[in-house]
Design an enzyme around this catalytic site. Structure first.
Site, PDB file in Angstrom:
ATOM      1  N   TYR A 184      -1.022 -46.562 -11.155  1.00 38.26           N
ATOM      2  CA  TYR A 184       0.057 -45.861 -11.862  1.00 38.26           C
ATOM      3  C   TYR A 184       0.013 -46.200 -13.359  1.00 38.26           C
ATOM      4  CZ  TYR A 184       4.873 -44.265 -12.755  1.00 38.26           C
ATOM      5  OH  TYR A 184       5.992 -43.621 -13.245  1.00 38.26           O
ATOM      6  N   SER A 197       5.523 -43.316 -19.054  1.00 36.96           N
ATOM      7  CA  SER A 197       6.370 -44.317 -18.402  1.00 36.96           C
ATOM      8  C   SER A 197       6.323 -45.553 -19.281  1.00 36.96           C
ATOM      9  CB  SER A 197       5.784 -44.640 -17.020  1.00 36.96           C
ATOM     10  OG  SER A 197       6.307 -45.851 -16.500  1.00 36.96           O
TER      11      SER A 197
HETATM   12  P1  NAI Z   1      10.851 -37.448  -8.245  1.00 39.43           P
HETATM   13  O1  NAI Z   1       9.997 -37.842  -7.101  1.00 39.43           O
HETATM   14  O2  NAI Z   1      12.315 -37.374  -8.110  1.00 39.43           O
HETATM   15  O3  NAI Z   1      10.349 -36.035  -8.835  1.00 39.43           O
HETATM   16  C1  NAI Z   1       8.993 -35.757  -8.987  1.00 39.43           C
HETATM   17  C2  NAI Z   1       8.760 -34.292  -8.700  1.00 39.43           C
HETATM   18  O4  NAI Z   1       7.368 -34.021  -8.918  1.00 39.43           O
HETATM   19  C3  NAI Z   1       9.067 -33.917  -7.254  1.00 39.43           C
HETATM   20  O5  NAI Z   1       9.874 -32.750  -7.220  1.00 39.43           O
HETATM   21  C4  NAI Z   1       7.691 -33.649  -6.652  1.00 39.43           C
HETATM   22  O6  NAI Z   1       7.699 -32.654  -5.642  1.00 39.43           O
HETATM   23  C5  NAI Z   1       6.906 -33.205  -7.861  1.00 39.43           C
HETATM   24  N1  NAI Z   1       5.468 -33.383  -7.677  1.00 39.43           N
HETATM   25  C6  NAI Z   1       4.824 -34.488  -7.246  1.00 39.43           C
HETATM   26  N2  NAI Z   1       3.502 -34.271  -7.181  1.00 39.43           N
HETATM   27  C7  NAI Z   1       3.305 -32.983  -7.592  1.00 39.43           C
HETATM   28  C8  NAI Z   1       2.163 -32.172  -7.733  1.00 39.43           C
HETATM   29  N3  NAI Z   1       0.927 -32.624  -7.445  1.00 39.43           N
HETATM   30  N4  NAI Z   1       2.319 -30.908  -8.203  1.00 39.43           N
HETATM   31  C9  NAI Z   1       3.565 -30.431  -8.490  1.00 39.43           C
HETATM   32  N5  NAI Z   1       4.678 -31.148  -8.335  1.00 39.43           N
HETATM   33  C10 NAI Z   1       4.555 -32.419  -7.893  1.00 39.43           C
HETATM   34  O7  NAI Z   1      10.437 -38.475  -9.418  1.00 39.43           O
HETATM   35  P2  NAI Z   1      11.029 -38.788 -10.870  1.00 39.43           P
HETATM   36  O8  NAI Z   1      11.474 -40.177 -10.854  1.00 39.43           O
HETATM   37  O9  NAI Z   1      11.910 -37.727 -11.339  1.00 39.43           O
HETATM   38  O10 NAI Z   1       9.653 -38.756 -11.690  1.00 39.43           O
HETATM   39  C11 NAI Z   1       9.323 -37.765 -12.637  1.00 39.43           C
HETATM   40  C12 NAI Z   1       8.286 -38.346 -13.574  1.00 39.43           C
HETATM   41  O11 NAI Z   1       8.845 -39.444 -14.265  1.00 39.43           O
HETATM   42  C13 NAI Z   1       7.023 -38.859 -12.890  1.00 39.43           C
HETATM   43  O12 NAI Z   1       5.908 -38.528 -13.680  1.00 39.43           O
HETATM   44  C14 NAI Z   1       7.244 -40.354 -12.870  1.00 39.43           C
HETATM   45  O13 NAI Z   1       6.032 -41.051 -12.841  1.00 39.43           O
HETATM   46  C15 NAI Z   1       7.983 -40.556 -14.182  1.00 39.43           C
HETATM   47  N6  NAI Z   1       8.743 -41.777 -14.301  1.00 39.43           N
HETATM   48  C16 NAI Z   1       9.786 -42.053 -13.461  1.00 39.43           C
HETATM   49  C17 NAI Z   1      10.494 -43.216 -13.617  1.00 39.43           C
HETATM   50  C18 NAI Z   1      11.647 -43.592 -12.735  1.00 39.43           C
HETATM   51  O14 NAI Z   1      12.126 -44.726 -12.831  1.00 39.43           O
HETATM   52  N7  NAI Z   1      12.156 -42.724 -11.910  1.00 39.43           N
HETATM   53  C19 NAI Z   1      10.147 -44.191 -14.668  1.00 39.43           C
HETATM   54  C20 NAI Z   1       9.062 -43.780 -15.513  1.00 39.43           C
HETATM   55  C21 NAI Z   1       8.389 -42.614 -15.316  1.00 39.43           C
END
Ligand code: NAI
Length: 258
Positions: free
Chosen positions: A162, A149
């Site tokens: 985080y 991130s």
């Molecule tokens: P999201 O919440 O839409 O998707 C995350 C997915 O990870 C979900 O499908 C969830 O069920 C799954 N997940 C969560 N914990 C889990 C576990 N213990 N085991 C297996 N699956 C699990 O979130 P998003 O935004 O797509 O985030 C994806 C990655 O990107 C994360 O690592 C987040 O920290 C990172 N990120 C997101 C940003 C944003 O602005 N959306 C910015 C920077 C990083």
């Protein structure tokens, strides 16, 4: 090297954690469109099945893997099962993550600290360890991309758990790249800025006013779509980035350049 496929992802077996939603989901679609076989690993198994159905109806191939990345034994077993079924693991996008508590350090509950680091840092370690254990047995090596991130390279106030976990992902990425570069295993991190996903909508982007405020601090003055991260990740997983390793690459509209 490049074997002539559009993004040279054709027929590659790629494991994507958090593939059911947001950035992971967009990347699943992108990799499958480029001809990869994608394993959609997520805790939300119904949503993962929906992602697989979407890929299949678009003419691609994918499969569901129900998984909690914080469970070391389950991750090792899942990766071993994929290698057993397909004979190899070419790539992995270790992307599953959760948002942390929005609080200054004095107000962070240690249980919340533990949960965020268990998923966002130890979860990535669990995956990287299992993936390298497989890739090291392959002459073709492999390419691993971890989702860090902007919070992996700069401070995000009121998000210490985080931010610490994501800095940890960058350190893990660099160390893995150095330790296994000689085995043709590349390990990189992508550092997304503010991306319009369900996670973003549930915290920093919860209202129009908040979204405008966030967009205002980004040099490009906008929030990105998850496809814009997927494009970068597809390249990092492909043979077109064959000399790229140990990098933490911001895809953030210039946020960390200030
Ligand atoms: P999201 O919440 O839409 O998707 C995350 C997915 O990870 C979900 O499908 C969830 O069920 C799954 N997940 C969560 N914990 C889990 C576990 N213990 N085991 C297996 N699956 C699990 O979130 P998003 O935004 O797509 O985030 C994806 C990655 O990107 C994360 O690592 C987040 O920290 C990172 N990120 C997101 C940003 C944003 O602005 N959306 C910015 C920077 C990083």
């Amino acid at each position: 090297m490049c074997d002539g496929g559009e993004m040279s992802l054709h027929d590659k077996v790629i494991f994507v954690t958090g593939g059911a939603s947001g950035i992971g989901r967009a990347t699943v679609n992108r990799l499958a469109a480029d001809g990869a076989h994608v394993v959609v690993a997520d805790m939300q198994v119904e949503l993962a099945a929906e992602a697989v159905a979407q890929v299949t109806s678009a003419g691609g191939t994918a499969q569901v893997c129900e998984l909690d990345v914080a469970d070391h034994g389950a991750v090792a077993a899942a990766v071993a099962a994929i290698a057993n079924e397909h004979g190899r693991l070419d790539g992995a996008f270790n992307n599953a993550g959760i948002g942390g508590p929005t609080a200054k350090i004095l107000d962070i509950d240690p249980a919340e600290w533990a949960r965020v680091t268990a998923v966002n840092l130890t979860g990535v370690f669990n995956c990287v360890q299992a993936e390298i254990a497989q890739m090291i047995t392959q002459e073709s090596g492999g390419s691993i991309v971890n989702t860090a991130s902007i919070g992996g390279v700069v401070a995000l106030p009121r998000a210490a758990a985080y931010t610490a976990a994501k800095h940890g992902v960058v350190g893990l990425t660099r160390t893995a790249a150095v330790e296994y570069g000689s085995r043709n295993i590349r390990v990189n991190a992508v550092c997304p800025g503010f991306i319009d996903t369900p996670m973003f909508a549930s915290n920093a982007g919860a209202s129009d006013e908040m979204r405008d405020r966030v967009a205002g601090v980004v040099p490009m003055r906008r929030i990105a779509g998850p496809e814009e991260i997927a494009d970068a990740v597809a390249w990092m997983l492909s043979d077109q980035s064959s000399y790229l390793t140990g990098v933490a690459m911001p895809v953030d509209g210039g946020f960390t350049a200030r």
